[in-house]
Scaffold this motif. Structure first.
Motif, PDB file in Angstrom:
ATOM      1  N   VAL A  67       0.777  -1.174  -0.102  1.00  0.00           N
ATOM      2  CA  VAL A  67       0.035   0.078  -0.014  1.00  0.00           C
ATOM      3  C   VAL A  67       0.903   1.246   0.076  1.00  0.00           C
ATOM      4  CG1 VAL A  67      -1.618   1.503   1.478  1.00  0.00           C
ATOM      5  CG2 VAL A  67      -2.129  -1.051   0.825  1.00  0.00           C
ATOM      6  N   ASN A  68       1.910   1.418   1.044  1.00  0.00           N
ATOM      7  CA  ASN A  68       2.909   2.558   1.043  1.00  0.00           C
ATOM      8  C   ASN A  68       3.496   2.677  -0.166  1.00  0.00           C
ATOM      9  OD1 ASN A  68       1.661   3.884   3.517  1.00  0.00           O
ATOM     10  ND2 ASN A  68       2.398   2.112   4.289  1.00  0.00           N
ATOM     11  N   LEU A  72       3.398   6.114  -2.119  1.00  0.00           N
ATOM     12  CA  LEU A  72       4.743   7.091  -2.240  1.00  0.00           C
ATOM     13  C   LEU A  72       4.848   7.312  -3.894  1.00  0.00           C
ATOM     14  CD1 LEU A  72       7.230   5.552   0.306  1.00  0.00           C
ATOM     15  CD2 LEU A  72       6.421   7.902   0.210  1.00  0.00           C
ATOM     16  N   LEU A  73       4.712   6.547  -4.657  1.00  0.00           N
ATOM     17  CA  LEU A  73       4.683   6.743  -6.051  1.00  0.00           C
ATOM     18  C   LEU A  73       3.925   7.820  -6.352  1.00  0.00           C
ATOM     19  CD1 LEU A  73       5.347   3.085  -7.241  1.00  0.00           C
ATOM     20  CD2 LEU A  73       6.908   4.982  -7.229  1.00  0.00           C
ATOM     21  N   ARG A  90      11.905  10.438  -2.962  1.00  0.00           N
ATOM     22  CA  ARG A  90      12.746   9.281  -3.757  1.00  0.00           C
ATOM     23  C   ARG A  90      13.372   8.702  -2.949  1.00  0.00           C
ATOM     24  NH1 ARG A  90      17.806  11.295  -6.028  1.00  0.00           N
ATOM     25  NH2 ARG A  90      18.179  11.225  -3.782  1.00  0.00           N
ATOM     26  N   ASP A  91      14.106   9.116  -1.757  1.00  0.00           N
ATOM     27  CA  ASP A  91      14.648   8.398  -1.069  1.00  0.00           C
ATOM     28  C   ASP A  91      13.953   7.278  -0.092  1.00  0.00           C
ATOM     29  OD1 ASP A  91      17.011   9.895  -1.550  1.00  0.00           O
ATOM     30  OD2 ASP A  91      16.902  11.022   0.294  1.00  0.00           O
ATOM     31  N   LEU A  94      13.209   4.631  -2.787  1.00  0.00           N
ATOM     32  CA  LEU A  94      14.231   3.606  -2.751  1.00  0.00           C
ATOM     33  C   LEU A  94      14.174   2.760  -1.395  1.00  0.00           C
ATOM     34  CD1 LEU A  94      16.814   6.151  -4.030  1.00  0.00           C
ATOM     35  CD2 LEU A  94      15.794   4.327  -5.300  1.00  0.00           C
ATOM     36  N   LEU A  95      13.995   3.100  -0.359  1.00  0.00           N
ATOM     37  CA  LEU A  95      13.797   2.349   0.724  1.00  0.00           C
ATOM     38  C   LEU A  95      12.869   1.480   0.599  1.00  0.00           C
ATOM     39  CD1 LEU A  95      14.503   5.003   3.757  1.00  0.00           C
ATOM     40  CD2 LEU A  95      16.003   3.041   3.149  1.00  0.00           C
ATOM     41  N   PHE A  96      11.818   1.735  -0.057  1.00  0.00           N
ATOM     42  CA  PHE A  96      10.619   0.778  -0.219  1.00  0.00           C
ATOM     43  C   PHE A  96      10.862  -0.347  -1.180  1.00  0.00           C
ATOM     44  CE2 PHE A  96       8.028   3.294   2.858  1.00  0.00           C
ATOM     45  CZ  PHE A  96       7.161   2.451   3.311  1.00  0.00           C
TER      46      PHE A  96
END
Length: 156
Positions: A67-68, A72-73, A90-91, A94-96
């Motif tokens: 979901v997250n 974020l996208l 963006r960071d 990248l973590l996701f």
């Protein structure tokens, strides 16, 4: 699990209240909202209710991640590259993506059926799903609260 906990720590450092306030509220126009599917508003109460229904912790973490990632996208898609929140978002994305490696082996066999259906609906952007206009900060507030519920005790 160790890699998940390292990513949890990095997310914890990125999702502090101060950063969510700065990047998702102060840098956005007043009352700015993002249209998301109803299922993409994942709150702590949803997790508690699903736990009461004996949904597995793996399924809950898979749901939270799926979901997250999409949320974020959607936030990142509305930002211009020079926007002050662009790099922060963006960071987080990248973590996701790093966390996605932990869930790439998840399939219908090891994720509860109800959760799998919700994740598929979110990932396909099902047009039949109702939509909500939600503030970006509220979406990340929910993300942080649910993350604590799912990883807080696990990664101490």
């Amino acid at each position: 699990m160790q890699k998940e906990c390292r990513i949890f720590e990095a997310l914890q450092n990125k999702l502090t209240f101060r950063q969510r306030l700065q990047y998702m509220k102060h840098y956005f126009p007043i009352n700015y909202t993002v249209n998301v599917q109803f299922e993409e508003v994942l709150r702590a109460a949803n997790i508690t209710r699903l736990r009461d229904q004996n949904v597995s912790e793996l399924s809950l973490r898979f749901l939270w991640h799926s979901v997250n990632s999409q949320v974020l996208l959607k936030i990142w898609a509305v930002l211009l590259e020079k926007h002050p929140s662009w790099e922060y978002t963006r960071d987080l994305c990248l973590l996701f993506e790093q966390l996605a490696e932990e869930y790439e082996n998840c399939n219908q066999g090891n994720v509860d059926t109800h959760i799998w259906d919700v994740v598929e609906q979110v990932l396909t952007g099902d047009a039949g799903s109702s939509r909500k206009a939600v503030h970006p900060k509220a979406l990340l507030d929910n993300c942080a609260k649910v993350m604590w519920l799912l990883y807080g005790k696990l990664c101490k």
